[in-house]
Design a protein around this motif. Structure first.
Motif, PDB file in Angstrom:
ATOM      1  N   ILE A  77       0.967  -1.043   0.115  1.00  0.00           N
ATOM      2  CA  ILE A  77      -0.179  -0.045   0.029  1.00  0.00           C
ATOM      3  C   ILE A  77       0.973   1.180   0.105  1.00  0.00           C
ATOM      4  O   ILE A  77       1.783   1.212   0.891  1.00  0.00           O
ATOM      5  CB  ILE A  77      -0.962   0.148   1.000  1.00  0.00           C
ATOM      6  CG1 ILE A  77      -1.779  -1.201   1.119  1.00  0.00           C
ATOM      7  CG2 ILE A  77      -1.955   1.374   1.167  1.00  0.00           C
ATOM      8  CD1 ILE A  77      -2.697  -1.262   2.330  1.00  0.00           C
ATOM      9  N   ARG A  78       0.774   2.049  -1.056  1.00  0.00           N
ATOM     10  CA  ARG A  78       1.673   3.300  -1.132  1.00  0.00           C
ATOM     11  C   ARG A  78       0.833   4.578  -1.180  1.00  0.00           C
ATOM     12  O   ARG A  78      -0.038   4.624  -2.244  1.00  0.00           O
ATOM     13  CB  ARG A  78       2.437   3.027  -2.502  1.00  0.00           C
ATOM     14  CG  ARG A  78       3.468   2.009  -2.301  1.00  0.00           C
ATOM     15  CD  ARG A  78       4.353   1.796  -3.704  1.00  0.00           C
ATOM     16  NE  ARG A  78       4.006   0.722  -4.471  1.00  0.00           N
ATOM     17  CZ  ARG A  78       4.001   0.293  -5.624  1.00  0.00           C
ATOM     18  NH1 ARG A  78       4.448   1.360  -6.477  1.00  0.00           N
ATOM     19  NH2 ARG A  78       3.666  -0.914  -6.478  1.00  0.00           N
ATOM     20  N   GLY A  79       1.102   5.339  -0.485  1.00  0.00           N
ATOM     21  CA  GLY A  79       0.196   6.644  -0.676  1.00  0.00           C
ATOM     22  C   GLY A  79      -1.238   6.454  -0.439  1.00  0.00           C
ATOM     23  O   GLY A  79      -1.939   7.137  -1.044  1.00  0.00           O
ATOM     24  N   GLY A  80      -1.812   5.474   0.268  1.00  0.00           N
ATOM     25  CA  GLY A  80      -2.969   4.968   0.384  1.00  0.00           C
ATOM     26  C   GLY A  80      -3.642   4.326  -0.698  1.00  0.00           C
ATOM     27  O   GLY A  80      -4.923   4.001  -0.819  1.00  0.00           O
ATOM     28  N   ARG A  81      -2.847   3.838  -1.808  1.00  0.00           N
ATOM     29  CA  ARG A  81      -3.284   3.170  -2.832  1.00  0.00           C
ATOM     30  C   ARG A  81      -2.686   1.890  -2.662  1.00  0.00           C
ATOM     31  O   ARG A  81      -1.719   1.359  -2.331  1.00  0.00           O
ATOM     32  CB  ARG A  81      -2.804   3.838  -4.243  1.00  0.00           C
ATOM     33  CG  ARG A  81      -3.227   5.277  -4.207  1.00  0.00           C
ATOM     34  CD  ARG A  81      -2.821   5.666  -5.805  1.00  0.00           C
ATOM     35  NE  ARG A  81      -3.316   7.041  -6.094  1.00  0.00           N
ATOM     36  CZ  ARG A  81      -3.080   7.676  -7.127  1.00  0.00           C
ATOM     37  NH1 ARG A  81      -2.228   7.148  -8.021  1.00  0.00           N
ATOM     38  NH2 ARG A  81      -3.683   9.043  -7.314  1.00  0.00           N
ATOM     39  N   ARG A  82      -3.684   0.885  -2.946  1.00  0.00           N
ATOM     40  CA  ARG A  82      -3.601  -0.636  -2.951  1.00  0.00           C
ATOM     41  C   ARG A  82      -2.835  -0.997  -4.138  1.00  0.00           C
ATOM     42  O   ARG A  82      -3.222  -0.892  -5.388  1.00  0.00           O
ATOM     43  CB  ARG A  82      -4.739  -1.401  -2.616  1.00  0.00           C
ATOM     44  CG  ARG A  82      -5.503  -0.937  -1.257  1.00  0.00           C
ATOM     45  CD  ARG A  82      -6.739  -1.873  -1.102  1.00  0.00           C
ATOM     46  NE  ARG A  82      -7.308  -1.621  -0.152  1.00  0.00           N
ATOM     47  CZ  ARG A  82      -8.368  -0.906   0.191  1.00  0.00           C
ATOM     48  NH1 ARG A  82      -8.825  -0.103  -0.847  1.00  0.00           N
ATOM     49  NH2 ARG A  82      -8.985  -0.512   1.269  1.00  0.00           N
ATOM     50  N   TYR A  83      -1.842  -2.053  -4.170  1.00  0.00           N
ATOM     51  CA  TYR A  83      -1.184  -2.782  -5.136  1.00  0.00           C
ATOM     52  C   TYR A  83      -1.192  -4.368  -4.928  1.00  0.00           C
ATOM     53  O   TYR A  83      -0.697  -4.712  -3.831  1.00  0.00           O
ATOM     54  CB  TYR A  83       0.228  -2.003  -5.258  1.00  0.00           C
ATOM     55  CG  TYR A  83       0.119  -0.754  -5.779  1.00  0.00           C
ATOM     56  CD1 TYR A  83       0.303  -0.551  -7.294  1.00  0.00           C
ATOM     57  CD2 TYR A  83       0.318   0.368  -4.908  1.00  0.00           C
ATOM     58  CE1 TYR A  83       0.274   0.926  -7.783  1.00  0.00           C
ATOM     59  CE2 TYR A  83       0.180   1.447  -5.735  1.00  0.00           C
ATOM     60  CZ  TYR A  83       0.299   2.122  -6.981  1.00  0.00           C
ATOM     61  OH  TYR A  83       0.183   3.318  -7.271  1.00  0.00           O
ATOM     62  N   TYR A  84      -1.663  -4.999  -5.752  1.00  0.00           N
ATOM     63  CA  TYR A  84      -1.752  -6.541  -5.335  1.00  0.00           C
ATOM     64  C   TYR A  84      -0.518  -7.140  -6.356  1.00  0.00           C
ATOM     65  O   TYR A  84      -0.428  -7.010  -7.343  1.00  0.00           O
ATOM     66  CB  TYR A  84      -3.042  -6.968  -5.882  1.00  0.00           C
ATOM     67  CG  TYR A  84      -4.210  -6.216  -5.173  1.00  0.00           C
ATOM     68  CD1 TYR A  84      -4.930  -6.660  -4.427  1.00  0.00           C
ATOM     69  CD2 TYR A  84      -4.475  -4.955  -5.473  1.00  0.00           C
ATOM     70  CE1 TYR A  84      -6.065  -6.096  -3.798  1.00  0.00           C
ATOM     71  CE2 TYR A  84      -5.595  -4.215  -4.915  1.00  0.00           C
ATOM     72  CZ  TYR A  84      -6.242  -4.683  -4.006  1.00  0.00           C
ATOM     73  OH  TYR A  84      -7.448  -4.097  -3.523  1.00  0.00           O
ATOM     74  N   SER A  85      -0.177  -8.198  -5.653  1.00  0.00           N
ATOM     75  CA  SER A  85       0.505  -9.384  -6.448  1.00  0.00           C
ATOM     76  C   SER A  85      -0.369 -10.135  -7.173  1.00  0.00           C
ATOM     77  O   SER A  85      -1.555 -10.240  -6.717  1.00  0.00           O
ATOM     78  CB  SER A  85       1.664 -10.135  -5.385  1.00  0.00           C
ATOM     79  OG  SER A  85       0.504 -10.906  -4.677  1.00  0.00           O
ATOM     80  N   ALA A  86       0.258 -10.785  -8.355  1.00  0.00           N
ATOM     81  CA  ALA A  86      -0.660 -11.775  -8.967  1.00  0.00           C
ATOM     82  C   ALA A  86      -1.363 -12.780  -8.094  1.00  0.00           C
ATOM     83  O   ALA A  86      -2.279 -13.394  -8.136  1.00  0.00           O
ATOM     84  CB  ALA A  86       0.129 -12.307 -10.005  1.00  0.00           C
ATOM     85  N   GLN A  87      -0.299 -13.311  -7.096  1.00  0.00           N
ATOM     86  CA  GLN A  87      -0.960 -14.184  -5.947  1.00  0.00           C
ATOM     87  C   GLN A  87      -2.042 -13.815  -5.170  1.00  0.00           C
ATOM     88  O   GLN A  87      -2.940 -14.544  -4.902  1.00  0.00           O
ATOM     89  CB  GLN A  87       0.290 -14.545  -5.227  1.00  0.00           C
ATOM     90  CG  GLN A  87      -0.003 -16.087  -4.274  1.00  0.00           C
ATOM     91  CD  GLN A  87      -0.129 -17.337  -5.099  1.00  0.00           C
ATOM     92  OE1 GLN A  87       0.114 -17.666  -5.985  1.00  0.00           O
ATOM     93  NE2 GLN A  87      -1.593 -17.624  -4.699  1.00  0.00           N
ATOM     94  N   GLU A  88      -1.885 -12.547  -4.584  1.00  0.00           N
ATOM     95  CA  GLU A  88      -2.894 -11.779  -4.001  1.00  0.00           C
ATOM     96  C   GLU A  88      -4.199 -11.715  -4.852  1.00  0.00           C
ATOM     97  O   GLU A  88      -5.392 -11.850  -4.328  1.00  0.00           O
ATOM     98  CB  GLU A  88      -2.692 -10.389  -3.425  1.00  0.00           C
ATOM     99  CG  GLU A  88      -1.409 -10.540  -2.284  1.00  0.00           C
ATOM    100  CD  GLU A  88      -0.896  -9.317  -1.962  1.00  0.00           C
ATOM    101  OE1 GLU A  88      -0.496  -9.147  -0.889  1.00  0.00           O
ATOM    102  OE2 GLU A  88      -1.009  -8.310  -2.892  1.00  0.00           O
ATOM    103  N   ILE A  89      -4.112 -11.586  -6.163  1.00  0.00           N
ATOM    104  CA  ILE A  89      -5.297 -11.542  -6.958  1.00  0.00           C
ATOM    105  C   ILE A  89      -5.985 -13.029  -7.022  1.00  0.00           C
ATOM    106  O   ILE A  89      -7.201 -13.286  -6.965  1.00  0.00           O
ATOM    107  CB  ILE A  89      -4.913 -11.167  -8.408  1.00  0.00           C
ATOM    108  CG1 ILE A  89      -4.509  -9.689  -8.333  1.00  0.00           C
ATOM    109  CG2 ILE A  89      -6.385 -10.899  -9.439  1.00  0.00           C
ATOM    110  CD1 ILE A  89      -3.898  -9.161  -9.575  1.00  0.00           C
ATOM    111  N   TRP A  90      -5.097 -14.106  -7.320  1.00  0.00           N
ATOM    112  CA  TRP A  90      -5.337 -15.373  -7.340  1.00  0.00           C
ATOM    113  C   TRP A  90      -6.107 -15.724  -5.890  1.00  0.00           C
ATOM    114  O   TRP A  90      -7.146 -16.406  -5.879  1.00  0.00           O
ATOM    115  CB  TRP A  90      -4.445 -16.078  -7.680  1.00  0.00           C
ATOM    116  CG  TRP A  90      -4.491 -17.768  -7.995  1.00  0.00           C
ATOM    117  CD1 TRP A  90      -4.577 -18.627  -6.887  1.00  0.00           C
ATOM    118  CD2 TRP A  90      -4.679 -18.311  -9.226  1.00  0.00           C
ATOM    119  NE1 TRP A  90      -4.805 -19.865  -7.551  1.00  0.00           N
ATOM    120  CE2 TRP A  90      -4.941 -19.640  -8.937  1.00  0.00           C
ATOM    121  CE3 TRP A  90      -4.750 -17.655 -10.383  1.00  0.00           C
ATOM    122  CZ2 TRP A  90      -5.186 -20.283  -9.990  1.00  0.00           C
ATOM    123  CZ3 TRP A  90      -5.276 -18.361 -11.470  1.00  0.00           C
ATOM    124  CH2 TRP A  90      -5.253 -19.790 -11.249  1.00  0.00           C
TER     125      TRP A  90
END
Length: 394
Positions: A77-90
């Motif tokens: 989580i950067r600057g309040g924005r979420r970034y997902y790994s492909a495994q987290e999407i899975w």
């Protein structure tokens, strides 16, 4: 940098050896620079809007399931924005599927009654974008929750390299050859390797695979016909996958024909040039003849789909568009509606052994990126509709 010295002017054999050594050293250095220090590829993070699009939900829905604790927060989580790994999407797909009222909405896997989809990409004209198309389809389907197996039947191993295994640097593991060889073949499960891309596995290739061509030419045991080798290997792992994508070598040999005997659908990529169309015509003439031979030998060939895909499409190039129109008029719905655009974004990504799905949008001109990704999405969506149709879902 590799020091550049004049090439040998001695015998041709010495010159060829020196060129080979220099190329291999340069390739090795390039790959070491392109990959991480441990020679493994990694996958970028996906921004929240991308993830919502992949899951087929709204951004508001994603915020809601995070707030409720239904789906864990991503680790990045950067600057309040979420970034997902492909495994987290899975993982999010698996969680949302369990609570969904519509089965298969988030995890569109096949049921035991739905047959494994085996799509072979083939053409014996080099430069038709077989490997590029294969890796883009593999990534498209893996990102959408399908369990994908890529099978590299090209001894050059281009698809293997794009899946993060680099025989040019160091690779001495099992390959598809070990599963289809005539003497003491290994289990296909021992060959298949997971990749850095969640949902995607690879049956890798190396130059040793070319031995299958020689062995098949001299092998005469009717109990082990060459055209059953790949099919029998895939049967061993069919319960683990929804889709198999087979990248054929640029020739019509025993490997390609064995792939045809295993396939449930065929996809022929071709560029809109008269030379490529003429070459493809010759390829299909030979393919048809060989199909008849192996059918007479006991093979059962039945394809759900047999399609052409126009690759390296240039919408502003009049001659190529005329040829594309000619192909559509001649073969009608055998030519896919979607085309794979000729794009610097795809070319640049391929140079680093990546697909457009691995590229960060902000790292290139956004309009160029959007056109390229939109093109490959359209190809993937059309293939997905055909797969759903084969499963009787549409």
């Amino acid at each position: 940098m590799i020091p550049v010295t004049p090439l040998s002017t001695e015998r041709p054999s010495a010159l060829a050896t020196e060129i080979s050594e220099r190329l291999n050293a340069a390739i090795r250095e390039h790959l070491l620079a392109a990959f991480a220090p441990d020679n493994t590829k990694s996958l970028r993070a996906f921004a929240a809007p991308e993830v919502a699009e992949l899951l087929g939900v709204s951004g508001q829905f994603m915020r809601k399931v995070h707030a409720e604790g239904t789906v864990p927060e991503p680790s990045d989580i950067r600057g309040g924005r979420r970034y997902y790994s492909a495994q987290e999407i899975w993982n999010a797909r698996e969680i949302l599927e369990r609570s969904s009222r519509t089965k298969g909405r988030y995890v569109p896997r096949r049921s035991p009654e739905e047959k494994l989809q085996i799509w072979q990409l083939m053409n014996f004209k080099g430069g038709s974008s077989k490997s590029t198309t294969t890796i883009h389809l593999a990534h498209y389907f893996a990102l959408r929750g399908y369990r994908v197996l890529a099978v590299d039947l090209d001894p050059q191993g281009s698809l293997t390299s794009m899946c993060g295994i680099s025989p040019e640097i160091e690779f001495d593991g099992l390959t598809i050859y070990d599963a289809i060889r005539y003497d003491d073949p290994v289990e296909m499960a021992d060959v298949v390797q997971p990749t850095y891309f969640p949902g995607l596995s690879i049956a890798p290739s190396r130059l040793i695979l070319s031995e299958f061509e020689t062995e098949s030419a001299v092998h005469s045991n009717p109990d082990q016909p060459f055209f059953t080798r790949i099919r029998n290997a895939l049967v061993q792992v069919e319960n683990d996958f929804d889709l198999v994508l087979v990248d054929s070598p640029p020739q019509l040999g025993f490997l390609t024909i064995a792939g045809m005997a295993a396939a449930s659908s065929l996809l022929v990529p071709l560029t809109p040039s008269m030379l490529d169309v003429s070459s493809t015509a010759q390829f299909l003439e030979l393919a048809g003849a060989y199909m008849g031979v192996i059918e007479d030998a006991g093979a059962t060939l039945q394809y759900d789909h047999f399609k052409f895909l126009v690759t390296r499409d240039e919408p502003t190039d009049v001659p190529s568009q005329q040829l594309t129109s000619f192909m559509r008029a001649l073969f009608q719905d055998r030519v896919m509606s979607a085309t794979a655009l000729k794009s610097t974004a795809i070319s640049d990504a391929t140079m680093l052994k990546q697909s457009i799905y691995e590229v960060v949008r902000s790292e290139m001109t956004r309009a160029t990126y959007d056109r390229a990704k939109g093109s490959m999405d359209a190809v993937g969506e059309e293939v997905e509709r055909m797969i759903q149709q084969a499963w009787g879902r549409s």
